[in-house]
Design a protein around this motif. Structure first.
Motif, PDB file in Angstrom:
ATOM      1  N   LEU A 155       0.853  -1.182   0.000  1.00 33.36           N
ATOM      2  CA  LEU A 155       0.000   0.000   0.000  1.00 33.36           C
ATOM      3  C   LEU A 155       0.891   1.235   0.000  1.00 33.36           C
ATOM      4  CD1 LEU A 155      -2.673  -0.892   2.739  1.00 33.36           C
ATOM      5  CD2 LEU A 155      -2.845  -1.207   0.261  1.00 33.36           C
ATOM      6  N   ASN A 156       0.616   2.174  -0.902  1.00 37.00           N
ATOM      7  CA  ASN A 156       1.400   3.405  -0.970  1.00 37.00           C
ATOM      8  C   ASN A 156       0.532   4.592  -0.589  1.00 37.00           C
ATOM      9  OD1 ASN A 156       4.023   2.456  -2.128  1.00 37.00           O
ATOM     10  ND2 ASN A 156       2.667   1.748  -3.771  1.00 37.00           N
ATOM     11  N   PRO A 157       1.052   5.519   0.231  1.00 37.32           N
ATOM     12  CA  PRO A 157       0.251   6.703   0.592  1.00 37.32           C
ATOM     13  C   PRO A 157       0.114   7.644  -0.605  1.00 37.32           C
ATOM     14  CG  PRO A 157       2.463   6.894   1.484  1.00 37.32           C
ATOM     15  CD  PRO A 157       2.383   5.529   0.854  1.00 37.32           C
ATOM     16  N   ASP A 158      -1.115   8.068  -0.855  1.00 40.91           N
ATOM     17  CA  ASP A 158      -1.374   9.038  -1.927  1.00 40.91           C
ATOM     18  C   ASP A 158      -1.725  10.368  -1.277  1.00 40.91           C
ATOM     19  OD1 ASP A 158      -2.260  10.590  -3.990  1.00 40.91           O
ATOM     20  OD2 ASP A 158      -3.452   9.023  -4.952  1.00 40.91           O
ATOM     21  N   PHE A 159      -0.818  11.324  -1.349  1.00 36.64           N
ATOM     22  CA  PHE A 159      -1.021  12.597  -0.662  1.00 36.64           C
ATOM     23  C   PHE A 159      -1.881  13.572  -1.470  1.00 36.64           C
ATOM     24  CE2 PHE A 159       2.810  10.875   1.291  1.00 36.64           C
ATOM     25  CZ  PHE A 159       2.456  10.964   2.626  1.00 36.64           C
ATOM     26  N   LYS A 160      -2.392  13.119  -2.620  1.00 32.30           N
ATOM     27  CA  LYS A 160      -3.349  13.940  -3.365  1.00 32.30           C
ATOM     28  C   LYS A 160      -4.788  13.610  -2.962  1.00 32.30           C
ATOM     29  CE  LYS A 160      -0.485  14.753  -7.439  1.00 32.30           C
ATOM     30  NZ  LYS A 160      -0.372  14.566  -8.905  1.00 32.30           N
ATOM     31  N   THR A 161      -5.056  12.302  -2.727  1.00 37.31           N
ATOM     32  CA  THR A 161      -6.411  11.889  -2.347  1.00 37.31           C
ATOM     33  C   THR A 161      -6.568  11.687  -0.852  1.00 37.31           C
ATOM     34  OG1 THR A 161      -5.867   9.548  -2.628  1.00 37.31           O
ATOM     35  CG2 THR A 161      -6.691  10.733  -4.563  1.00 37.31           C
ATOM     36  N   GLY A 162      -5.448  11.510  -0.123  1.00 36.66           N
ATOM     37  CA  GLY A 162      -5.544  11.290   1.313  1.00 36.66           C
ATOM     38  C   GLY A 162      -5.900   9.860   1.675  1.00 36.66           C
ATOM     39  N   PHE A 163      -5.423   8.897   0.878  1.00 39.13           N
ATOM     40  CA  PHE A 163      -5.675   7.479   1.169  1.00 39.13           C
ATOM     41  C   PHE A 163      -4.405   6.675   0.882  1.00 39.13           C
ATOM     42  CE2 PHE A 163     -10.085   8.775   0.467  1.00 39.13           C
ATOM     43  CZ  PHE A 163     -10.742   8.094   1.475  1.00 39.13           C
ATOM     44  N   TYR A 164      -4.251   5.539   1.578  1.00 42.67           N
ATOM     45  CA  TYR A 164      -3.320   4.513   1.108  1.00 42.67           C
ATOM     46  C   TYR A 164      -4.014   3.808  -0.051  1.00 42.67           C
ATOM     47  CZ  TYR A 164       0.112   4.809   4.871  1.00 42.67           C
ATOM     48  OH  TYR A 164       1.113   5.236   5.704  1.00 42.67           O
ATOM     49  N   VAL A 165      -3.273   3.535  -1.120  1.00 43.67           N
ATOM     50  CA  VAL A 165      -3.878   2.912  -2.294  1.00 43.67           C
ATOM     51  C   VAL A 165      -3.129   1.630  -2.643  1.00 43.67           C
ATOM     52  CG1 VAL A 165      -4.754   5.070  -3.248  1.00 43.67           C
ATOM     53  CG2 VAL A 165      -2.452   4.318  -3.848  1.00 43.67           C
ATOM     54  N   THR A 166      -3.856   0.690  -3.217  1.00 40.51           N
ATOM     55  CA  THR A 166      -3.259  -0.566  -3.669  1.00 40.51           C
ATOM     56  C   THR A 166      -2.557  -0.343  -5.011  1.00 40.51           C
ATOM     57  OG1 THR A 166      -5.275  -1.192  -4.825  1.00 40.51           O
ATOM     58  CG2 THR A 166      -5.106  -1.830  -2.507  1.00 40.51           C
ATOM     59  N   ALA A 167      -1.935  -1.392  -5.525  1.00 48.09           N
ATOM     60  CA  ALA A 167      -1.233  -1.278  -6.802  1.00 48.09           C
ATOM     61  C   ALA A 167      -2.194  -0.923  -7.934  1.00 48.09           C
ATOM     62  CB  ALA A 167      -0.519  -2.602  -7.113  1.00 48.09           C
ATOM     63  N   SER A 168      -3.456  -1.332  -7.803  1.00 47.81           N
ATOM     64  CA  SER A 168      -4.447  -1.002  -8.830  1.00 47.81           C
ATOM     65  C   SER A 168      -5.105   0.355  -8.613  1.00 47.81           C
ATOM     66  CB  SER A 168      -5.520  -2.090  -8.865  1.00 47.81           C
ATOM     67  OG  SER A 168      -6.147  -2.206  -7.592  1.00 47.81           O
ATOM     68  N   GLY A 169      -4.698   1.076  -7.546  1.00 47.43           N
ATOM     69  CA  GLY A 169      -5.224   2.420  -7.305  1.00 47.43           C
ATOM     70  C   GLY A 169      -6.446   2.478  -6.409  1.00 47.43           C
ATOM     71  N   ASP A 170      -6.874   1.345  -5.860  1.00 44.38           N
ATOM     72  CA  ASP A 170      -8.045   1.341  -4.977  1.00 44.38           C
ATOM     73  C   ASP A 170      -7.684   1.917  -3.606  1.00 44.38           C
ATOM     74  OD1 ASP A 170      -9.577   0.132  -6.948  1.00 44.38           O
ATOM     75  OD2 ASP A 170      -8.936  -1.888  -6.329  1.00 44.38           O
ATOM     76  N   PRO A 171      -8.498   2.868  -3.092  1.00 40.52           N
ATOM     77  CA  PRO A 171      -8.187   3.438  -1.772  1.00 40.52           C
ATOM     78  C   PRO A 171      -8.517   2.463  -0.650  1.00 40.52           C
ATOM     79  CG  PRO A 171     -10.243   4.340  -2.610  1.00 40.52           C
ATOM     80  CD  PRO A 171      -9.679   3.479  -3.713  1.00 40.52           C
ATOM     81  N   VAL A 172      -7.744   2.552   0.436  1.00 42.78           N
ATOM     82  CA  VAL A 172      -7.951   1.695   1.602  1.00 42.78           C
ATOM     83  C   VAL A 172      -8.273   2.589   2.794  1.00 42.78           C
ATOM     84  CG1 VAL A 172      -6.878   0.041   3.184  1.00 42.78           C
ATOM     85  CG2 VAL A 172      -6.366  -0.059   0.731  1.00 42.78           C
ATOM     86  N   ASP A 173      -9.386   2.328   3.473  1.00 42.98           N
ATOM     87  CA  ASP A 173      -9.754   3.102   4.671  1.00 42.98           C
ATOM     88  C   ASP A 173      -8.840   2.728   5.831  1.00 42.98           C
ATOM     89  OD1 ASP A 173     -11.832   4.475   3.462  1.00 42.98           O
ATOM     90  OD2 ASP A 173     -13.244   2.835   3.808  1.00 42.98           O
TER      91      ASP A 173
END
Length: 508
Positions: A226-244
């Protein structure tokens, strides 16, 4: 009091107040409220400077009001503006650090023994008894511990040498303390670790995620990242799905751009803005007109029982506003309201006050006029008393009638001193949230919008629905709309003050 003691007492008291203030500011800063801590630090520094410096003696009388305005007016305003530049919402409540910690605390059940657990009292403390559910290993007992607030805690377990004498904790108490028990990690004699997996069950559990040096998280079950996305404010999977859960990030002017460019927001915003202007202006006009006419009538010397009429007409202002609004809500009820019963009996009409947009707006104006005219009436009565009687006597000699007196003498002389009150009344009704919320709740809604927006919503109630009733509760967007509303009200007030030349008159 000796002079030496007096000279010592004041600096000592100021030093003590400063230290106490710094302590509370440090506590507030430690909770993450850096903006509030900054405002309080500035206020404390100003307080110490003003009350210790002889050059600021005159400001000592003004400082309490200025300090209160800084904390209770300026700070909420700055805080609202600050939130408008973030993605703060019900999905992005946590900070990045707390969201990361939340994911790192997640566990999954690993292979290993499962234990049936019970809690036993021992003096003022408790021991956890673990019995292998399959009977494959010895029964274990932990070291004594004290129940308290939830926190991460590791206990050592050892084979049970003798039966525990203390009473077992009943189920209802176990439910009450389950949050604390979830934070326990029990180290087994074999070196393994078990955690609470049920109300009466402990089993092998491992952390679901591991933090990497680059800030990503590795899933220990399937080795995904899981990589943090600082544009959307979510950790995202390799496919771009956000994780709560999501976390708060700065998004710059995005909310403000959405307000004026996103059709789903812009269209209801413009219509609600126009209705807010109309509602505020008509309320001021109706309340002032009715209050002024009644004030003129009640100043008529030949009118009998004037004091009784004054009392009766002032009563609507004496009753708490929310009670009057709820009473009118019942009176205007489409099916059981007395107003529809009278209209139906006399004219065969049954208006749908709450479902027809025009009738709903008419009802709001009627109720708000009822709530506001007594105040205008009292103010106008006072202003009319200040008009010299010589003017009316000269008018009577000239043969002028009551209407001429009203339009040529009374209204021009009271309208000018009344202007500041009219402007403040306009600004108040621009944000009259209580009336809309209690009477219609903004309904009926627009049918062609994707956001919660009603035909009777004014900007402040629209902001409230956006922030607290929409799915996802967009606090950041609501704060941005509030900032825009504040700037609009400020601009309208400045224009009104300049157009009426109040400031110039005051200088004279």
């Amino acid at each position: 009091m000796p002079k030496a003691l007096k000279r010592f007492l004041q600096p000592a008291l100021m030093l003590l107040l400063g230290l106490v203030g710094l302590y509370f500011i440090t506590v507030i800063y430690a909770t993450g409220e850096s903006l509030l801590a900054g405002v309080m630090l500035v206020t404390l520094a100003a307080f110490i400077w003003i009350y210790t410096s002889p050059r600021t003696y005159a400001y000592r009388y003004l400082f309490p009001g200025i300090g209160a305005a800084l904390i209770f007016v300026v700070f909420p305003m700055l805080y609202t503006v600050r939130i408008g530049f973030t993605n703060y919402s019900s999905k992005n409540l946590l900070t990045y650090k707390r969201a990361t910690q939340y994911l790192l605390e997640e566990t999954y059940r690993a292979e290993g023994p499962t234990y049936t657990s019970t809690l036993h009292a021992e003096g003022g403390r408790w021991r956890l008894r673990l019995e292998d559910a399959e009977g494959g290993s010895a029964t274990l007992v932990t070291e004594p511990f004290v129940l308290g607030p939830p926190k991460a805690w590791t206990l050592k377990a050892e084979p049970l040498a003798a039966p525990l004498a203390g009473e077992e904790m009943p189920l209802k108490d176990l439910i009450e303390h389950q949050e604390f028990l979830k934070g326990l990690a029990v180290m087994l004699p074999s070196g393994g670790q078990v955690r609470m997996t049920g109300l009466r069950e402990f089993a092998s559990a491992r952390s679901l995620y591991t933090l990497n040096k680059d800030g990503s998280l590795t899933n220990n079950q399937d080795q995904s990242r899981l990589n943090p996305d600082f544009k959307t404010g979510f950790y995202v999977t390799a496919s771009g799905d956000p994780v709560d859960p999501g976390f708060q990030v700065d998004i710059g002017w995005q909310h403000y751009v959405e307000i004026f460019t996103d059709a789903a927001l812009r269209e209801p915003f413009v219509r609600i803005f126009v209705w807010t202007l109309v509602f505020s202006a008509l309320t001021v006009v109706f309340c002032t007109a009715l209050g002024m006419v009644l004030a003129v009538l009640l100043n008529w010397e030949n009118l009998r029982f004037r004091s009784v009429y004054r009392l009766l007409l002032f009563l609507p202002y004496a009753i708490p506003g929310f009670i009057s609004i709820l009473v009118f809500k019942g009176l205007f009820n489409n099916n059981t309201g007395e107003i529809n019963l009278v209209l139906g009996t006399l004219f065969g009409l049954k208006p749908t006050w709450f479902s027809d947009p025009f009738l709903a707006k008419t009802m709001i104006l009627i109720v708000n006029t009822w709530l506001g005219f007594p105040y205008m009436m009292v103010v106008c009565m006072g202003l009319i008393k200040a008009i010299p009687n010589d003017l009316y006597e000269a008018s009577a000699v000239a043969g002028a009638g009551p209407l001429t007196n009203f339009f040529k003498i009374t209204m021009p002389l009271i309208l000018k001193p009344l202007t500041p009150l009219l402007i403040s009344s306009f600004a108040f009704n621009f944000n009259n949230f209580v009336l809309i919320s209690l009477l219609t709740g903004g309904l009926p809604d627009f049918l062609n919008t994707s956001v919660p927006a009603g035909t009777t919503d004014i900007l402040v109630s629209y902001t409230y629905r956006m922030a607290f009733q929409d799915s996802g509760q967009k606090f950041g967007l609501g704060a941005a709309i509030s900032t825009v509303v504040f700037l609009m009200v400020a601009a309208i007030s400045v224009i009104q003050i300049r157009s009426t030349k109040i400031a110039e008159d005051t200088k004279r």
